[in-house]
Structures are given as structure tokens and as C-alpha cells.
Design a protein around this motif. Structure first.
Motif, short mmCIF file in Angstrom:
data_model
loop_
_atom_site.label_atom_id
_atom_site.label_comp_id
_atom_site.label_asym_id
_atom_site.label_seq_id
_atom_site.Cartn_x
_atom_site.Cartn_y
_atom_site.Cartn_z
N ALA A 44 0.99 -1.32 -0.02
CA ALA A 44 0.12 0.05 0.16
C ALA A 44 0.89 1.22 0.08
CB ALA A 44 -0.97 -0.10 1.33
N LEU A 45 2.03 1.35 0.75
CA LEU A 45 2.86 2.28 0.66
C LEU A 45 3.41 2.51 -0.59
CD1 LEU A 45 4.36 4.58 2.25
CD2 LEU A 45 6.07 2.93 2.69
N ALA A 46 3.82 1.80 -1.51
CA ALA A 46 4.35 1.81 -2.67
C ALA A 46 3.20 2.56 -3.63
CB ALA A 46 5.11 0.35 -3.42
N ILE A 47 1.92 1.84 -3.53
CA ILE A 47 0.72 2.36 -4.43
C ILE A 47 0.57 3.79 -4.15
CG2 ILE A 47 -1.47 2.07 -4.98
CD1 ILE A 47 0.48 0.10 -6.14
N GLY A 48 0.70 4.08 -2.71
CA GLY A 48 0.41 5.25 -2.25
C GLY A 48 1.47 6.48 -2.60
N LEU A 49 2.75 6.00 -2.76
CA LEU A 49 3.76 7.05 -3.40
C LEU A 49 3.45 7.19 -4.68
CD1 LEU A 49 7.17 5.66 -1.61
CD2 LEU A 49 5.78 7.89 -0.88
N ALA A 50 2.89 6.21 -5.42
CA ALA A 50 2.59 6.55 -6.94
C ALA A 50 1.48 7.68 -6.96
CB ALA A 50 2.23 5.20 -7.41
N ALA A 51 0.54 7.34 -6.07
CA ALA A 51 -0.45 8.27 -5.99
C ALA A 51 -0.02 9.74 -5.63
CB ALA A 51 -1.85 7.86 -4.93
N LEU A 52 0.87 9.91 -4.69
CA LEU A 52 1.28 11.22 -4.39
C LEU A 52 2.21 11.73 -5.37
CD1 LEU A 52 1.88 13.34 -2.05
CD2 LEU A 52 3.88 11.82 -1.44
N LEU A 53 2.80 10.99 -6.22
CA LEU A 53 3.80 11.47 -7.34
C LEU A 53 2.72 12.14 -8.65
CD1 LEU A 53 6.74 8.80 -7.74
CD2 LEU A 53 6.80 11.15 -7.07
N VAL A 54 1.49 11.44 -8.57
CA VAL A 54 0.59 11.80 -9.63
C VAL A 54 0.16 13.27 -9.32
CG1 VAL A 54 -1.69 11.37 -10.59
CG2 VAL A 54 -0.03 9.60 -10.55
N LEU A 55 -0.14 13.39 -7.72
CA LEU A 55 -0.85 14.61 -7.46
C LEU A 55 0.22 15.71 -7.69
CD1 LEU A 55 -2.65 13.50 -4.31
CD2 LEU A 55 -3.73 14.27 -6.43
N LEU A 56 1.37 15.58 -7.21
CA LEU A 56 2.58 16.40 -7.29
C LEU A 56 2.73 16.50 -8.64
CD1 LEU A 56 5.07 15.25 -4.54
CD2 LEU A 56 3.52 16.94 -4.44
N GLY A 57 2.71 15.64 -9.58
CA GLY A 57 3.05 15.96 -10.96
C GLY A 57 1.92 16.75 -11.65
N LEU A 58 0.86 16.82 -11.19
CA LEU A 58 -0.17 17.72 -11.81
C LEU A 58 -0.16 19.03 -11.35
CD1 LEU A 58 -3.27 15.24 -11.55
CD2 LEU A 58 -2.33 15.94 -13.48
#
Length: 204
Positions: A44-58
Motif C-alpha cells: 500500500a505504501l508503494a501504491i500510495g507513493l505512486a498516487a502522491l507522485l501523480v498529485l505532485l506531477g499535476l
């Protein structure tokens, strides 16, 4: 996200085989269930970091550009895994604690590109969150949608992982894995390429 969670849970490389081995080693079914918790949390942490990267990238680039970048990364990583599916990262032995399992699961999910694989779905969630909220609140709305998506993904993974480990432990044992092994690493490589195609289609 539910579908990806179920697929990740079915893949022995994401953790259920490790938990099963620990349970068989100690001859206790309870060890399997306890082991799955830190494994799911690390994933879940690995997936959560991916979600955070998406939000930051946007915050810096458009959704379309991020989709094309994701498609390119998935394509490259999928091709890499396709020609290196037989290689397995090794970080720990069989004598591990919950902290080791958590770290192992996070590293394994990251190394196999589990977070990268779900980014197209996460961007779909983000786009929906932005479409249904005002400009001022679109980041928080998308963030809440992301948290829900990661939670559902993890729950689906944990459910499938637990069911698979239980069935093998109760009904078959490791003998069936020697006789009827499926090469999930090769399937995983094709899944990454399929995710690349989905990301490119979404961007187009």
C-alpha cells in the motif's frame, strides 16, 4: 483499482508465497495471516507513493502530458521486464520480522513496478475528482479519491492474497506449485505493456 489489487494479490511475487512459506516452516496457519498484514501495508505504501507522485506531477504539468510520460515509462519498464522476467531481486532470507516483511513488500512492489502499473487508473481517478469539484478544491477532492482508491486496491489485494495462501496451505501445499507452476513474472511483463497501452489510449 480493484482489478489491479486482485491481480497483484494473485501474483506470488507480491507476497502470498512468502507468507505461505513462513506458515509451512513454522507449521502454524496463524503465521500466514499475520504475515499478510505487513506485506499488504508495504504494498500500500508503494501504491500510495505512486498516487502522491501523480498529485505532485499535476501541479507542474497537465494530465495529458503526465499520461504520455506514464505510457512511455510503462512501455520501457514492461520491455525491460519482458526480457528479464527470470531475474528476481533478493533482499531477505526466511527469518524475518514484521518490519522486514513490510520493507520487503515495499521494495518488491517498487522493483516490479506495481505502483507504476496503477498510475493510469490513478490518473483516471484524479481526472474524475477534478471534473466533479471546483478549482479551489480539486486537489483535496482528488487526494481523497486517491486515498479511497489505494484503500480499495489494498483490500482487494489482501483478500485475494489471503484466499490464495489459505487454499494452497489447506488443500495442496507447496507440491502443487512444483507440479503446476505459472510464470507470473512473464504475465506481469505483459500486464505492464497492457497498462502502457491503456495509458497511451487515455492520453490520446
Amino acid at each position: 483499482m480493484l482489478g489491479f489489487g486482485a491481480f497483484h494479490g494473485l501474483n506470488p511475487g507480491m507476497g502470498w508465497l512468502f507468507a505461505l512459506s513462513l506458515g509451512l516452516q513454522q507449521q502454524r496457519e496463524r503465521v500466514i495471516w499475520l504475515s499478510l498484514i505487513p506485506i499488504a501495508a508495504g504494498h500500500a505504501l508503494a501504491i500510495g507513493l505512486a498516487a502522491l507522485l501523480v498529485l505532485l506531477g499535476l501541479q507542474f504539468i497537465s494530465l495529458s502530458v503526465l499520461q504520455w510520460l506514464t505510457a512511455g515509462l510503462l512501455l520501457l519498464f514492461g520491455l525491460y521486464k519482458l526480457f528479464n522476467y527470470y531475474r528476481h531481486p533478493r533482499w531477505v532470507g526466511m527469518k524475518v520480522g514484521f518490519g522486514d516483511l513490510f520493507l520487503w513488500s515495499f521494495l518488491m512492489a517498487t522493483a516490479h513496478g506495481a505502483g507504476l502499473m496503477v498510475i493510469p487508473a490513478l490518473m483516471g481517478v484524479t481526472g474524475a475528482g477534478m471534473d466533479h469539484s471546483g478549482h479551489a478544491g480539486h486537489v483535496s477532492a482528488a487526494g481523497m479519491d486517491m486515498v479511497l482508491a489505494v484503500g480499495l486496491h489494498t483490500a482487494a489485494m489482501l483478500l485475494v492474497m489471503g484466499a490464495t495462501a489459505w487454499v494452497v496451505y489447506r488443500k495442496f501445499g507447496l507440491t502443487i506449485l512444483r507440479q503446476h507452476w505459472i510464470n507470473f513474472d512473464l504475465i506481469w511483463a505483459f500486464a505492464l505493456l497492457a497498462a502502457a497501452g491503456i495509458a497511451a489510449w487515455m492520453a490520446w
